[in-house]
Design an enzyme around this catalytic site. Structure first.
Site, PDB file in Angstrom:
ATOM      1  N   HIS A  62      -6.132  -3.754  12.211  1.00 29.52           N
ATOM      2  CA  HIS A  62      -5.905  -2.306  12.205  1.00 29.52           C
ATOM      3  C   HIS A  62      -7.225  -1.548  12.042  1.00 29.52           C
ATOM      4  O   HIS A  62      -7.232  -0.410  11.547  1.00 29.52           O
ATOM      5  CB  HIS A  62      -4.935  -1.954  11.079  1.00 29.52           C
ATOM      6  CG  HIS A  62      -4.274  -0.609  11.213  1.00 29.52           C
ATOM      7  ND1 HIS A  62      -3.823  -0.094  12.409  1.00 29.52           N
ATOM      8  CD2 HIS A  62      -3.981   0.336  10.261  1.00 29.52           C
ATOM      9  CE1 HIS A  62      -3.276   1.083  12.219  1.00 29.52           C
ATOM     10  NE2 HIS A  62      -3.376   1.384  10.919  1.00 29.52           N
TER      11      HIS A  62
ATOM     12  N   HIS B 251       5.055   1.247   6.653  1.00 32.32           N
ATOM     13  CA  HIS B 251       3.850   1.085   5.852  1.00 32.32           C
ATOM     14  C   HIS B 251       4.172   0.402   4.537  1.00 32.32           C
ATOM     15  O   HIS B 251       5.330   0.362   4.101  1.00 32.32           O
ATOM     16  CB  HIS B 251       3.190   2.444   5.589  1.00 32.32           C
ATOM     17  CG  HIS B 251       2.622   3.091   6.804  1.00 32.32           C
ATOM     18  ND1 HIS B 251       3.420   3.732   7.742  1.00 32.32           N
ATOM     19  CD2 HIS B 251       1.346   3.194   7.262  1.00 32.32           C
ATOM     20  CE1 HIS B 251       2.653   4.205   8.722  1.00 32.32           C
ATOM     21  NE2 HIS B 251       1.385   3.899   8.452  1.00 32.32           N
TER      22      HIS B 251
ATOM     23  N   HIS C 219      -9.981   2.470   9.320  1.00 31.69           N
ATOM     24  CA  HIS C 219      -8.833   3.326   9.633  1.00 31.69           C
ATOM     25  C   HIS C 219      -9.282   4.702  10.135  1.00 31.69           C
ATOM     26  O   HIS C 219      -8.845   5.765   9.676  1.00 31.69           O
ATOM     27  CB  HIS C 219      -7.915   3.500   8.417  1.00 31.69           C
ATOM     28  CG  HIS C 219      -6.523   3.939   8.788  1.00 31.69           C
ATOM     29  ND1 HIS C 219      -6.168   5.264   8.978  1.00 31.69           N
ATOM     30  CD2 HIS C 219      -5.403   3.230   9.028  1.00 31.69           C
ATOM     31  CE1 HIS C 219      -4.887   5.358   9.297  1.00 31.69           C
ATOM     32  NE2 HIS C 219      -4.392   4.116   9.338  1.00 31.69           N
TER      33      HIS C 219
ATOM     34  N   ASP D 272       1.720  -1.177   8.414  1.00 36.43           N
ATOM     35  CA  ASP D 272       0.313  -0.803   8.569  1.00 36.43           C
ATOM     36  C   ASP D 272      -0.365  -0.504   7.234  1.00 36.43           C
ATOM     37  O   ASP D 272       0.277  -0.276   6.214  1.00 36.43           O
ATOM     38  CB  ASP D 272       0.200   0.443   9.453  1.00 36.43           C
ATOM     39  CG  ASP D 272       0.417   0.138  10.928  1.00 36.43           C
ATOM     40  OD1 ASP D 272       0.879  -0.972  11.241  1.00 36.43           O
ATOM     41  OD2 ASP D 272       0.138   1.019  11.756  1.00 36.43           O
ATOM     42  N   ASP D 273      -1.709  -0.485   7.303  1.00 37.05           N
ATOM     43  CA  ASP D 273      -2.584   0.069   6.257  1.00 37.05           C
ATOM     44  C   ASP D 273      -2.703  -0.778   4.991  1.00 37.05           C
ATOM     45  O   ASP D 273      -3.124  -0.258   3.951  1.00 37.05           O
ATOM     46  CB  ASP D 273      -2.148   1.487   5.851  1.00 37.05           C
ATOM     47  CG  ASP D 273      -2.205   2.467   7.006  1.00 37.05           C
ATOM     48  OD1 ASP D 273      -2.659   2.086   8.098  1.00 37.05           O
ATOM     49  OD2 ASP D 273      -1.777   3.624   6.815  1.00 37.05           O
TER      50      ASP D 273
END
Length: 303
Positions: free
Chosen positions: A170, A269, A174, A118-119
Site C-alpha cells: 500500500h 480498514h 500513504h 488497508d493502512d
C-alpha cells in the site's frame, strides 16, 4: 573258560541292541510332540503375521521387513517441507477493469467477495480479533500495509502473516502517487516490497495505491514488480466514521450491502468499529449466499 567268555559276549551284545532300540523310540516321540505344539503360519492371526527366521549365519537385525525397507528409502530430503508442503491453491479467478473478481470458468462459483483491509499494521488488539473472525468464517483477506508502519512494528506484520493473512503493498508513506515522479513512485512501492520480504520471507503480489490514485506511473511500477494493481469496487466507508458515531455496525453493513454484487472487492480498514462489525457483516454476506474468495486463487493479471 571259552564257553563262559562267549556267553558273556552274547549278553553284552543283546544289552547294546536293546538300549539302541529304546533310544530311537524316545527320539521319535519327542519330534512328534514338538511338531504338535507349533502353529502353522497360515493359522496365525492376521494382526500378527508370521516372520521367517533369518538365514543361517545372518542376525535378525540384518533382516528388513518390507515396511522397514520403504521407510529407509525415504530420507529427510525426500519429505516435502516449507512452501512445498503447503496447500496449492488453483487459479480460479481473475480481476476485471472494474476491480471485481471474476471466475475463469462458467462452472466456478461467481457469488463471491474479496475482503481487503488497508493502512496497517496498527495494533495487535485489533489484528487478533479481526483474524479470529476471519478464521471463524473460514475466510482469507488481503492486508494492504504501509512501509512506515511495518518499520515501526515489524512484529505486527509477522502476526498477520503467521495467522494466514495475505500481505499487500500500500506504498511506504500513504501518499497520492499519481502526481509523483517515477523515481519517487518506484521507491514508495519497492521499499515496501523489500521490507515485507525481510520480515516475512515473502514478497507481496497485490498493490493498492493510497486513495485509489496510482496513475499510469503507479500501474507501470506495479507491473514491473509483478504486482496486480487494484483499487476496489465496494467501499465500506468505515474511514468516514468516528468513534462517537452511533450504530457504526449497521452503517457499515448498509454501506456494503447497498453496493453488493458478485465479485465485489470490498475495502475496509483496521479500525476498532470495523473489527467490531466484521462478524455481523460476514454473517450477513453468508446469509445472502456469498462466500469469500481466497486471494491466492486470483490470477496476477487483469482481463
Amino acid at each position: 573258560m571259552k564257553k563262559v567268555g562267549k556267553a558273556t559276549t552274547l549278553l553284552l551284545l543283546a544289552a547294546f541292541l536293546l538300549s539302541a532300540c529304546s533310544n530311537n523310540v524316545g527320539n521319535s516321540g519327542n519330534t512328534a510332540a514338538g511338531n504338535a505344539t507349533q502353529t502353522p503360519a497360515s493359522a496365525q492371526p492376521a494382526s500378527a503375521p508370521a516372520q521367517a527366521d533369518p538365514p543361517a549365519g545372518e542376525s535378525p537385525a540384518a533382516q528388513a521387513t518390507p515396511a522397514t525397507t520403504a521407510e529407509a528409502a525415504v530420507t529427510p530430503t525426500d519429505q516435502p517441507t516449507g512452501a512445498a508442503a503447503s496447500e496449492e491453491v488453483p487459479l480460479l479467478y481473475h480481476m476485471n477493469k472494474n476491480y471485481d473478481i471474476i471466475p475463469n470458468d462458467a462452472a466456478t462459483n461467481k457469488k463471491i467477495v474479496l475482503l481487503t483491509f488497508d493502512d496497517g499494521p496498527k495494533d495487535a488488539e485489533l489484528i487478533n480479533p479481526l483474524m479470529d473472525t476471519l478464521d471463524k468464517h473460514k475466510a482469507k483477506a488481503i492486508f494492504f500495509v504501509n512501509g512506515y508502519r511495518v518499520k515501526e512494528h515489524p512484529e505486527l506484520l509477522e502476526l498477520i502473516h503467521n495467522r494466514g493473512g495475505i500481505i499487500g503493498n500500500h506504498s511506504w508513506d500513504h501518499i497520492v502517487l499519481k502526481d509523483k515522479s517515477e523515481a519517487e513512485v518506484k521507491k514508495q512501492i519497492e521499499d515496501v516490497q523489500n521490507i515485507v520480504k525481510e520480515v516475512t520471507g515473502e514478497t507481496p503480489v497485490f498493490f493498492r495505491p493510497p486513495h485509489g490514485a496510482g496513475g499510469d506511473v503507479g500501474k507501470k511500477i506495479a507491473a514491473v514488480n509483478g504486482l496486480l494493481y487494484m483499487t476496489w469496487s465496494v467501499g465500506s466507508l468505515d474511514w468516514e466514521m468516528k468513534e462517537k458515531d452511533t450504530d457504526k455496525t449497521e452503517k457499515l453493513i448498509t454501506n456494503v450491502t447497498s453496493q453488493l454484487h458478485s465479485g465485489s472487492n470490498i475495502l475496509m480498514h483496521e479500525l476498532p468499529w470495523t473489527v467490531e462489525a466484521l462478524d455481523t457483516l460476514l454473517t450477513t454476506l453468508e446469509g445472502k449466499g456469498y462466500s469469500f474468495v481466497d486471494p491466492r486463487s486470483i490470477e496476477l493479471k487483469m482481463r
